[in-house]
Scaffold this active site. Sequence first.
Site, PDB file in Angstrom:
ATOM      1  N   LYS A 194       0.862  -1.177   0.000  1.00 26.66           N
ATOM      2  CA  LYS A 194       0.000   0.000   0.000  1.00 26.66           C
ATOM      3  C   LYS A 194       0.903   1.232   0.000  1.00 26.66           C
ATOM      4  O   LYS A 194       1.691   1.439   0.919  1.00 26.66           O
ATOM      5  CB  LYS A 194      -0.916   0.020   1.217  1.00 26.66           C
ATOM      6  CG  LYS A 194      -1.867   1.211   1.233  1.00 26.66           C
ATOM      7  CD  LYS A 194      -2.794   1.166   2.437  1.00 26.66           C
ATOM      8  CE  LYS A 194      -3.744   2.364   2.452  1.00 26.66           C
ATOM      9  NZ  LYS A 194      -4.650   2.335   3.605  1.00 26.66           N
ATOM     10  N   ARG A 222     -10.880   9.598   0.953  1.00 25.86           N
ATOM     11  CA  ARG A 222     -10.811  10.300   2.244  1.00 25.86           C
ATOM     12  C   ARG A 222     -11.927  11.317   2.371  1.00 25.86           C
ATOM     13  O   ARG A 222     -12.398  11.595   3.481  1.00 25.86           O
ATOM     14  CB  ARG A 222      -9.430  10.927   2.411  1.00 25.86           C
ATOM     15  CG  ARG A 222      -8.344   9.868   2.576  1.00 25.86           C
ATOM     16  CD  ARG A 222      -6.934  10.431   2.541  1.00 25.86           C
ATOM     17  NE  ARG A 222      -5.953   9.353   2.671  1.00 25.86           N
ATOM     18  CZ  ARG A 222      -4.653   9.497   2.470  1.00 25.86           C
ATOM     19  NH1 ARG A 222      -4.163  10.688   2.133  1.00 25.86           N
ATOM     20  NH2 ARG A 222      -3.827   8.465   2.598  1.00 25.86           N
ATOM     21  N   LYS A 266       1.194  10.140   5.474  1.00 27.81           N
ATOM     22  CA  LYS A 266       1.289   8.753   5.934  1.00 27.81           C
ATOM     23  C   LYS A 266       2.557   8.060   5.423  1.00 27.81           C
ATOM     24  O   LYS A 266       2.621   6.835   5.349  1.00 27.81           O
ATOM     25  CB  LYS A 266       0.035   7.981   5.504  1.00 27.81           C
ATOM     26  CG  LYS A 266      -1.257   8.573   6.059  1.00 27.81           C
ATOM     27  CD  LYS A 266      -2.457   7.679   5.819  1.00 27.81           C
ATOM     28  CE  LYS A 266      -3.712   8.269   6.461  1.00 27.81           C
ATOM     29  NZ  LYS A 266      -4.877   7.360   6.377  1.00 27.81           N
ATOM     30  N   GLU A 271       7.639  -6.815   1.868  1.00 27.39           N
ATOM     31  CA  GLU A 271       6.333  -6.881   2.516  1.00 27.39           C
ATOM     32  C   GLU A 271       5.615  -8.189   2.175  1.00 27.39           C
ATOM     33  O   GLU A 271       4.943  -8.785   3.029  1.00 27.39           O
ATOM     34  CB  GLU A 271       5.478  -5.689   2.077  1.00 27.39           C
ATOM     35  CG  GLU A 271       6.013  -4.328   2.501  1.00 27.39           C
ATOM     36  CD  GLU A 271       5.776  -4.037   3.982  1.00 27.39           C
ATOM     37  OE1 GLU A 271       5.170  -4.877   4.675  1.00 27.39           O
ATOM     38  OE2 GLU A 271       6.212  -2.971   4.448  1.00 27.39           O
ATOM     39  N   LYS A 309      -2.151  -1.568  -3.682  1.00 30.61           N
ATOM     40  CA  LYS A 309      -3.000  -0.384  -3.689  1.00 30.61           C
ATOM     41  C   LYS A 309      -2.112   0.857  -3.780  1.00 30.61           C
ATOM     42  O   LYS A 309      -1.183   0.977  -2.983  1.00 30.61           O
ATOM     43  CB  LYS A 309      -3.845  -0.327  -2.407  1.00 30.61           C
ATOM     44  CG  LYS A 309      -4.771   0.883  -2.335  1.00 30.61           C
ATOM     45  CD  LYS A 309      -5.537   0.917  -1.021  1.00 30.61           C
ATOM     46  CE  LYS A 309      -6.466   2.126  -0.965  1.00 30.61           C
ATOM     47  NZ  LYS A 309      -7.196   2.225   0.311  1.00 30.61           N
ATOM     48  N   SER A 335     -10.060   5.200  -5.493  1.00 33.19           N
ATOM     49  CA  SER A 335     -11.006   6.286  -5.738  1.00 33.19           C
ATOM     50  C   SER A 335     -10.506   7.287  -6.764  1.00 33.19           C
ATOM     51  O   SER A 335     -11.272   7.748  -7.629  1.00 33.19           O
ATOM     52  CB  SER A 335     -11.329   6.993  -4.421  1.00 33.19           C
ATOM     53  OG  SER A 335     -10.156   7.536  -3.825  1.00 33.19           O
ATOM     54  N   TYR A 377     -14.976   0.319  -7.500  1.00 37.48           N
ATOM     55  CA  TYR A 377     -16.269   0.984  -7.342  1.00 37.48           C
ATOM     56  C   TYR A 377     -17.140   0.771  -8.583  1.00 37.48           C
ATOM     57  O   TYR A 377     -18.336   1.048  -8.552  1.00 37.48           O
ATOM     58  CB  TYR A 377     -16.049   2.478  -7.080  1.00 37.48           C
ATOM     59  CG  TYR A 377     -15.157   2.707  -5.879  1.00 37.48           C
ATOM     60  CD1 TYR A 377     -15.643   2.557  -4.586  1.00 37.48           C
ATOM     61  CD2 TYR A 377     -13.808   3.017  -6.037  1.00 37.48           C
ATOM     62  CE1 TYR A 377     -14.814   2.724  -3.484  1.00 37.48           C
ATOM     63  CE2 TYR A 377     -12.971   3.185  -4.946  1.00 37.48           C
ATOM     64  CZ  TYR A 377     -13.481   3.030  -3.674  1.00 37.48           C
ATOM     65  OH  TYR A 377     -12.647   3.177  -2.585  1.00 37.48           O
TER      66      TYR A 377
END
Length: 380
Positions: free
Chosen positions: A245, A255, A267, A283, A298, A324, A363
Amino acid sequence: RINMATFAVAIAALSAGLLSGGPATVRPTAATPAESGSPFIQRTTEGRPWVQQRQRPRRNRKSEVVRSMVRENQVTPADFIYPLFIHDASHNDVIPSMPGCERHSLDSMVAEAKSAYAVGVKSFVLFPKVDDSLKSNRGEEAYNPEGIVPRAVAMLKAALPESIVCTDVALDPYSSMGHDGIVEDGRILNDETIEQLCKQAVCQARAGCDIVAPSDMMDGRVGAIRDALDHNGFHNVGILAYTAKYASAYYGPFRDALDSHPGFGDKKTYQQDPANGREALIELALDEAEGADMVMVKPGLPYLDVIRRLKDNTNLPVAAYHVSGEYSMLKAAAEKGWLDEKKVALETLTCFKRAGADIILTYYAKQAAIWLQEDADAAE
Protein backbone atom coordinates in the site's frame (compact mmCIF):
# COMPACT_ATOMS: atom_id res chain seq x y z
CA ARG A 1 26.40 -36.39 -61.14
CA ILE A 2 24.58 -33.03 -60.98
CA ASN A 3 25.86 -30.28 -63.19
CA MET A 4 25.80 -27.31 -60.80
CA ALA A 5 25.47 -24.75 -63.55
CA THR A 6 22.42 -26.59 -64.93
CA PHE A 7 21.00 -26.92 -61.43
CA ALA A 8 21.31 -23.19 -60.83
CA VAL A 9 19.53 -22.45 -64.09
CA ALA A 10 16.74 -24.86 -63.15
CA ILE A 11 16.26 -23.23 -59.77
CA ALA A 12 16.07 -19.80 -61.36
CA ALA A 13 13.53 -21.11 -63.85
CA LEU A 14 11.41 -22.63 -61.09
CA SER A 15 11.43 -19.31 -59.28
CA ALA A 16 10.13 -17.65 -62.40
CA GLY A 17 7.50 -20.35 -62.85
CA LEU A 18 8.87 -21.39 -66.22
CA LEU A 19 9.23 -25.17 -65.70
CA SER A 20 6.51 -27.77 -65.70
CA GLY A 21 6.50 -27.94 -61.90
CA GLY A 22 3.35 -25.80 -61.97
CA PRO A 23 1.73 -22.95 -63.78
CA ALA A 24 3.34 -19.58 -63.41
CA THR A 25 0.09 -18.13 -62.01
CA VAL A 26 0.55 -19.85 -58.62
CA ARG A 27 3.86 -18.16 -57.96
CA PRO A 28 4.24 -14.65 -56.53
CA THR A 29 6.30 -12.45 -58.74
CA ALA A 30 8.86 -9.89 -57.70
CA ALA A 31 7.96 -6.27 -58.07
CA THR A 32 10.59 -3.75 -58.95
CA PRO A 33 11.35 -1.07 -56.32
CA ALA A 34 10.01 1.52 -58.73
CA GLU A 35 6.66 -0.30 -58.81
CA SER A 36 6.31 -1.05 -55.08
CA GLY A 37 8.39 1.57 -53.36
CA SER A 38 10.17 -1.26 -51.50
CA PRO A 39 12.46 -4.08 -52.62
CA PHE A 40 10.74 -6.38 -50.08
CA ILE A 41 7.27 -6.21 -51.64
CA GLN A 42 6.34 -8.83 -54.23
CA ARG A 43 3.09 -9.45 -56.09
CA THR A 44 0.50 -12.20 -55.61
CA THR A 45 -0.98 -14.05 -58.56
CA GLU A 46 -3.71 -11.42 -58.50
CA GLY A 47 -1.19 -8.66 -58.71
CA ARG A 48 -1.68 -7.45 -55.15
CA PRO A 49 1.24 -6.47 -52.88
CA TRP A 50 2.69 -9.37 -50.89
CA VAL A 51 5.25 -9.14 -48.08
CA GLN A 52 6.77 -12.58 -47.68
CA GLN A 53 6.17 -13.82 -44.09
CA ARG A 54 4.82 -17.01 -42.58
CA GLN A 55 3.85 -15.65 -39.15
CA ARG A 56 0.96 -13.18 -39.28
CA PRO A 57 -0.36 -12.50 -35.76
CA ARG A 58 -3.39 -10.73 -37.19
CA ARG A 59 -4.81 -14.11 -38.23
CA ASN A 60 -5.70 -14.63 -34.55
CA ARG A 61 -7.49 -11.26 -34.47
CA LYS A 62 -9.57 -11.55 -37.63
CA SER A 63 -12.98 -11.98 -35.97
CA GLU A 64 -14.56 -11.67 -32.55
CA VAL A 65 -15.00 -15.45 -32.43
CA VAL A 66 -11.29 -16.01 -32.95
CA ARG A 67 -10.35 -13.22 -30.54
CA SER A 68 -12.61 -14.73 -27.88
CA MET A 69 -11.12 -18.18 -28.44
CA VAL A 70 -7.52 -17.06 -27.89
CA ARG A 71 -8.15 -14.36 -25.28
CA GLU A 72 -5.65 -14.72 -22.44
CA ASN A 73 -7.57 -12.92 -19.70
CA GLN A 74 -11.27 -12.70 -18.94
CA VAL A 75 -12.90 -10.35 -16.46
CA THR A 76 -15.99 -11.71 -14.70
CA PRO A 77 -18.16 -10.41 -11.84
CA ALA A 78 -16.67 -13.14 -9.65
CA ASP A 79 -13.37 -11.24 -9.79
CA PHE A 80 -14.82 -8.18 -8.06
CA ILE A 81 -15.01 -6.99 -4.48
CA TYR A 82 -17.45 -4.09 -4.25
CA PRO A 83 -16.49 -1.35 -1.75
CA LEU A 84 -19.49 0.16 0.03
CA PHE A 85 -19.38 3.35 2.10
CA ILE A 86 -21.71 3.39 5.08
CA HIS A 87 -22.78 5.82 7.79
CA ASP A 88 -25.14 5.84 10.75
CA ALA A 89 -27.98 7.83 9.21
CA SER A 90 -31.37 7.07 7.72
CA HIS A 91 -30.50 8.78 4.43
CA ASN A 92 -27.78 8.49 1.80
CA ASP A 93 -25.22 11.19 1.11
CA VAL A 94 -23.76 11.74 -2.33
CA ILE A 95 -19.98 11.91 -2.56
CA PRO A 96 -19.25 14.78 -4.96
CA SER A 97 -15.72 13.66 -5.76
CA MET A 98 -16.91 10.11 -6.55
CA PRO A 99 -19.86 10.37 -8.98
CA GLY A 100 -22.13 7.36 -8.71
CA CYS A 101 -21.03 6.49 -5.16
CA GLU A 102 -22.89 7.28 -1.95
CA ARG A 103 -22.55 6.92 1.78
CA HIS A 104 -25.28 4.40 2.39
CA SER A 105 -27.58 4.01 5.33
CA LEU A 106 -27.44 0.42 6.54
CA ASP A 107 -30.77 -0.37 4.89
CA SER A 108 -29.54 1.14 1.63
CA MET A 109 -26.29 -0.80 1.94
CA VAL A 110 -28.25 -4.04 2.03
CA ALA A 111 -30.35 -2.98 -0.96
CA GLU A 112 -27.26 -2.01 -2.96
CA ALA A 113 -25.54 -5.28 -2.09
CA LYS A 114 -28.60 -7.27 -3.17
CA SER A 115 -28.69 -5.36 -6.45
CA ALA A 116 -25.02 -6.15 -7.09
CA TYR A 117 -25.45 -9.76 -6.00
CA ALA A 118 -28.22 -10.19 -8.58
CA VAL A 119 -25.76 -9.39 -11.39
CA GLY A 120 -23.03 -11.67 -10.06
CA VAL A 121 -21.04 -9.49 -7.65
CA LYS A 122 -21.00 -11.49 -4.44
CA SER A 123 -18.13 -10.01 -2.45
CA PHE A 124 -18.19 -6.71 -0.56
CA VAL A 125 -15.91 -4.61 1.63
CA LEU A 126 -17.28 -2.06 4.07
CA PHE A 127 -15.86 1.37 4.85
CA PRO A 128 -17.52 3.44 7.58
CA LYS A 129 -17.81 7.18 8.04
CA VAL A 130 -17.75 7.56 11.81
CA ASP A 131 -19.20 10.53 13.64
CA ASP A 132 -16.54 12.86 15.04
CA SER A 133 -17.97 12.45 18.54
CA LEU A 134 -16.93 8.78 18.47
CA LYS A 135 -13.36 9.36 17.35
CA SER A 136 -10.32 9.25 19.63
CA ASN A 137 -6.57 8.92 19.32
CA ARG A 138 -6.71 5.24 20.30
CA GLY A 139 -9.73 4.53 18.10
CA GLU A 140 -11.66 2.54 20.70
CA GLU A 141 -14.83 2.75 18.60
CA ALA A 142 -13.15 0.38 16.12
CA TYR A 143 -13.92 -2.57 18.39
CA ASN A 144 -17.29 -1.50 19.78
CA PRO A 145 -19.53 -4.56 19.23
CA GLU A 146 -22.48 -2.20 18.74
CA GLY A 147 -20.55 0.01 16.33
CA ILE A 148 -21.55 0.62 12.74
CA VAL A 149 -19.34 -2.03 11.13
CA PRO A 150 -20.39 -4.99 13.33
CA ARG A 151 -24.05 -4.06 12.79
CA ALA A 152 -23.52 -3.69 9.05
CA VAL A 153 -21.75 -7.05 8.82
CA ALA A 154 -24.56 -8.80 10.67
CA MET A 155 -27.21 -7.20 8.45
CA LEU A 156 -25.38 -8.05 5.26
CA LYS A 157 -24.76 -11.68 6.22
CA ALA A 158 -28.40 -12.06 7.28
CA ALA A 159 -29.60 -10.69 3.95
CA LEU A 160 -27.04 -12.49 1.76
CA PRO A 161 -25.70 -15.50 3.69
CA GLU A 162 -23.61 -16.77 0.76
CA SER A 163 -21.93 -13.43 0.13
CA ILE A 164 -18.34 -12.72 1.14
CA VAL A 165 -18.16 -9.77 3.54
CA CYS A 166 -14.77 -8.16 4.04
CA THR A 167 -13.94 -5.55 6.64
CA ASP A 168 -11.27 -2.89 6.77
CA VAL A 169 -8.87 -3.15 9.71
CA ALA A 170 -7.30 0.23 10.45
CA LEU A 171 -7.83 3.06 12.91
CA ASP A 172 -8.10 6.03 10.56
CA PRO A 173 -11.94 6.11 10.33
CA TYR A 174 -12.04 6.12 14.14
CA SER A 175 -9.02 8.32 14.80
CA SER A 176 -9.34 11.88 15.99
CA MET A 177 -5.90 12.39 14.41
CA GLY A 178 -6.87 11.01 11.00
CA HIS A 179 -4.09 8.42 10.99
CA ASP A 180 -4.07 4.64 10.74
CA GLY A 181 -2.47 4.30 14.14
CA ILE A 182 -2.11 5.78 17.59
CA VAL A 183 -0.24 9.08 17.60
CA GLU A 184 2.29 10.08 20.26
CA ASP A 185 4.45 13.17 19.99
CA GLY A 186 3.78 13.35 16.26
CA ARG A 187 4.81 9.71 15.66
CA ILE A 188 2.60 6.78 14.67
CA LEU A 189 3.08 4.02 17.23
CA ASN A 190 3.47 0.58 15.67
CA ASP A 191 3.03 -2.09 18.33
CA GLU A 192 0.50 -0.15 20.40
CA THR A 193 -1.58 0.25 17.24
CA ILE A 194 -1.41 -3.47 16.49
CA GLU A 195 -2.94 -4.21 19.89
CA GLN A 196 -5.97 -2.14 18.87
CA LEU A 197 -6.12 -3.72 15.43
CA CYS A 198 -6.28 -7.20 16.93
CA LYS A 199 -9.28 -6.15 19.03
CA GLN A 200 -10.89 -4.65 15.93
CA ALA A 201 -10.37 -7.78 13.82
CA VAL A 202 -11.78 -10.08 16.50
CA CYS A 203 -14.80 -7.81 16.95
CA GLN A 204 -15.48 -7.92 13.21
CA ALA A 205 -15.07 -11.70 13.14
CA ARG A 206 -17.58 -12.05 15.97
CA ALA A 207 -20.03 -10.02 13.90
CA GLY A 208 -19.73 -12.57 11.10
CA CYS A 209 -17.27 -11.20 8.54
CA ASP A 210 -15.57 -13.66 6.22
CA ILE A 211 -12.33 -11.77 5.59
CA VAL A 212 -10.50 -9.04 7.47
CA ALA A 213 -8.35 -6.68 5.42
CA PRO A 214 -5.69 -4.84 7.44
CA SER A 215 -4.90 -1.65 5.51
CA ASP A 216 -2.87 0.11 8.21
CA MET A 217 0.65 -0.92 7.12
CA MET A 218 1.98 -1.44 10.65
CA ASP A 219 4.93 -3.85 10.76
CA GLY A 220 3.91 -7.29 12.04
CA ARG A 221 0.18 -6.72 12.14
CA VAL A 222 -0.76 -9.67 9.89
CA GLY A 223 0.82 -12.24 12.20
CA ALA A 224 -0.61 -10.63 15.31
CA ILE A 225 -4.11 -10.52 13.79
CA ARG A 226 -3.83 -14.13 12.62
CA ASP A 227 -2.90 -15.24 16.13
CA ALA A 228 -5.68 -13.15 17.68
CA LEU A 229 -8.28 -14.64 15.33
CA ASP A 230 -7.07 -18.19 15.91
CA HIS A 231 -6.87 -17.71 19.69
CA ASN A 232 -10.52 -16.66 19.67
CA GLY A 233 -11.65 -19.58 17.51
CA PHE A 234 -11.93 -17.76 14.17
CA HIS A 235 -9.69 -20.12 12.23
CA ASN A 236 -11.78 -19.77 9.08
CA VAL A 237 -11.74 -15.98 8.89
CA GLY A 238 -9.32 -15.05 6.13
CA ILE A 239 -6.84 -12.20 5.94
CA LEU A 240 -6.56 -10.07 2.82
CA ALA A 241 -3.37 -8.16 3.53
CA TYR A 242 -2.73 -4.73 2.08
CA THR A 243 0.76 -5.92 1.25
CA ALA A 244 1.96 -3.09 -0.98
CA LYS A 245 0.00 0.00 0.00
CA TYR A 246 1.65 3.13 -1.26
CA ALA A 247 1.62 6.66 0.14
CA SER A 248 -0.33 7.76 -2.90
CA ALA A 249 -2.04 10.96 -3.97
CA TYR A 250 -4.80 8.86 -5.56
CA TYR A 251 -6.72 8.39 -2.29
CA GLY A 252 -8.22 11.87 -2.05
CA PRO A 253 -11.85 11.07 -3.00
CA PHE A 254 -11.88 8.07 -0.63
CA ARG A 255 -10.81 10.30 2.24
CA ASP A 256 -13.59 12.71 1.27
CA ALA A 257 -16.04 9.81 1.53
CA LEU A 258 -14.92 8.87 5.04
CA ASP A 259 -13.84 12.30 6.24
CA SER A 260 -10.54 10.65 7.14
CA HIS A 261 -7.87 13.01 5.83
CA PRO A 262 -4.77 13.02 8.07
CA GLY A 263 -5.08 15.56 10.85
CA PHE A 264 -1.43 16.47 10.37
CA GLY A 265 1.41 15.55 8.04
CA ASP A 266 1.07 12.54 5.77
CA LYS A 267 1.29 8.75 5.93
CA LYS A 268 4.75 8.32 4.48
CA THR A 269 6.27 6.82 7.64
CA TYR A 270 4.12 3.71 7.30
CA GLN A 271 2.84 3.51 3.72
CA GLN A 272 5.34 2.67 0.98
CA ASP A 273 7.29 5.13 -1.13
CA PRO A 274 5.78 5.28 -4.66
CA ALA A 275 9.32 5.17 -6.08
CA ASN A 276 9.98 1.69 -4.67
CA GLY A 277 9.16 -1.61 -6.34
CA ARG A 278 11.50 -4.17 -4.74
CA GLU A 279 10.31 -3.12 -1.30
CA ALA A 280 6.96 -4.73 -2.09
CA LEU A 281 8.68 -8.11 -2.15
CA ILE A 282 9.90 -7.57 1.42
CA GLU A 283 6.33 -6.88 2.52
CA LEU A 284 5.13 -9.90 0.53
CA ALA A 285 7.58 -12.27 2.22
CA LEU A 286 6.56 -10.97 5.65
CA ASP A 287 2.81 -11.20 4.98
CA GLU A 288 3.12 -14.74 3.63
CA ALA A 289 5.16 -15.84 6.64
CA GLU A 290 2.68 -14.19 9.02
CA GLY A 291 -0.33 -16.04 7.59
CA ALA A 292 -1.94 -13.83 4.96
CA ASP A 293 -4.41 -15.69 2.75
CA MET A 294 -4.43 -13.09 -0.03
CA VAL A 295 -2.22 -10.11 -0.81
CA MET A 296 -3.08 -6.73 -2.30
CA VAL A 297 -1.53 -3.86 -4.19
CA LYS A 298 -3.00 -0.38 -3.69
CA PRO A 299 -3.40 1.75 -5.81
CA GLY A 300 -3.85 -0.42 -8.87
CA LEU A 301 -3.47 1.26 -12.23
CA PRO A 302 -0.23 3.21 -11.53
CA TYR A 303 1.28 0.08 -9.93
CA LEU A 304 0.71 -2.65 -12.52
CA ASP A 305 4.41 -3.48 -12.36
CA VAL A 306 4.10 -4.17 -8.64
CA ILE A 307 1.08 -6.42 -9.23
CA ARG A 308 3.20 -8.41 -11.66
CA ARG A 309 6.12 -8.59 -9.19
CA LEU A 310 3.84 -10.02 -6.52
CA LYS A 311 2.21 -12.44 -8.95
CA ASP A 312 5.60 -13.75 -10.04
CA ASN A 313 6.73 -14.29 -6.44
CA THR A 314 3.76 -15.83 -4.67
CA ASN A 315 1.23 -18.63 -5.00
CA LEU A 316 -1.31 -16.67 -2.97
CA PRO A 317 -4.17 -14.86 -4.74
CA VAL A 318 -3.24 -11.29 -5.67
CA ALA A 319 -5.73 -8.43 -5.40
CA ALA A 320 -5.58 -4.99 -6.98
CA TYR A 321 -7.45 -2.00 -5.60
CA HIS A 322 -8.82 0.26 -8.34
CA VAL A 323 -8.81 3.22 -5.99
CA SER A 324 -11.01 6.29 -5.74
CA GLY A 325 -8.70 8.63 -7.65
CA GLU A 326 -8.49 6.22 -10.58
CA TYR A 327 -12.27 5.81 -10.58
CA SER A 328 -12.93 9.54 -10.33
CA MET A 329 -10.56 10.36 -13.19
CA LEU A 330 -12.50 8.06 -15.50
CA LYS A 331 -15.79 9.51 -14.30
CA ALA A 332 -14.61 13.08 -14.87
CA ALA A 333 -13.33 12.34 -18.37
CA ALA A 334 -16.53 10.50 -19.25
CA GLU A 335 -18.67 13.38 -17.99
CA LYS A 336 -16.68 15.71 -20.26
CA GLY A 337 -17.28 13.39 -23.18
CA TRP A 338 -13.56 12.80 -23.60
CA LEU A 339 -13.70 9.03 -23.07
CA ASP A 340 -16.18 6.21 -23.62
CA GLU A 341 -16.73 5.26 -19.99
CA LYS A 342 -17.81 1.67 -20.56
CA LYS A 343 -14.96 0.82 -22.90
CA VAL A 344 -12.27 2.51 -20.82
CA ALA A 345 -13.53 1.08 -17.51
CA LEU A 346 -13.65 -2.47 -18.84
CA GLU A 347 -10.23 -2.06 -20.46
CA THR A 348 -8.86 -0.83 -17.13
CA LEU A 349 -10.28 -3.81 -15.26
CA THR A 350 -8.89 -6.16 -17.88
CA CYS A 351 -5.41 -4.68 -17.51
CA PHE A 352 -5.44 -5.63 -13.82
CA LYS A 353 -6.07 -9.24 -14.81
CA ARG A 354 -3.35 -9.09 -17.47
CA ALA A 355 -0.89 -7.74 -14.90
CA GLY A 356 -1.61 -10.71 -12.65
CA ALA A 357 -4.49 -9.74 -10.36
CA ASP A 358 -6.91 -12.49 -9.38
CA ILE A 359 -9.20 -10.13 -7.47
CA ILE A 360 -10.18 -6.53 -8.20
CA LEU A 361 -11.61 -4.11 -5.65
CA THR A 362 -13.48 -1.54 -7.71
CA TYR A 363 -16.27 0.98 -7.34
CA TYR A 364 -17.28 -0.05 -10.86
CA ALA A 365 -18.10 -3.59 -9.68
CA LYS A 366 -21.87 -3.53 -10.14
CA GLN A 367 -21.85 -1.39 -13.28
CA ALA A 368 -19.08 -3.47 -14.84
CA ALA A 369 -21.04 -6.65 -14.15
CA ILE A 370 -24.04 -5.14 -15.92
CA TRP A 371 -21.89 -4.11 -18.89
CA LEU A 372 -20.34 -7.57 -19.12
CA GLN A 373 -23.78 -9.17 -19.16
CA GLU A 374 -24.94 -6.76 -21.85
CA ASP A 375 -21.96 -7.70 -23.99
CA ALA A 376 -22.61 -11.41 -23.43
CA ASP A 377 -26.27 -11.00 -24.40
CA ALA A 378 -25.32 -9.05 -27.53
CA ALA A 379 -22.91 -11.79 -28.59
CA GLU A 380 -25.61 -14.50 -28.52
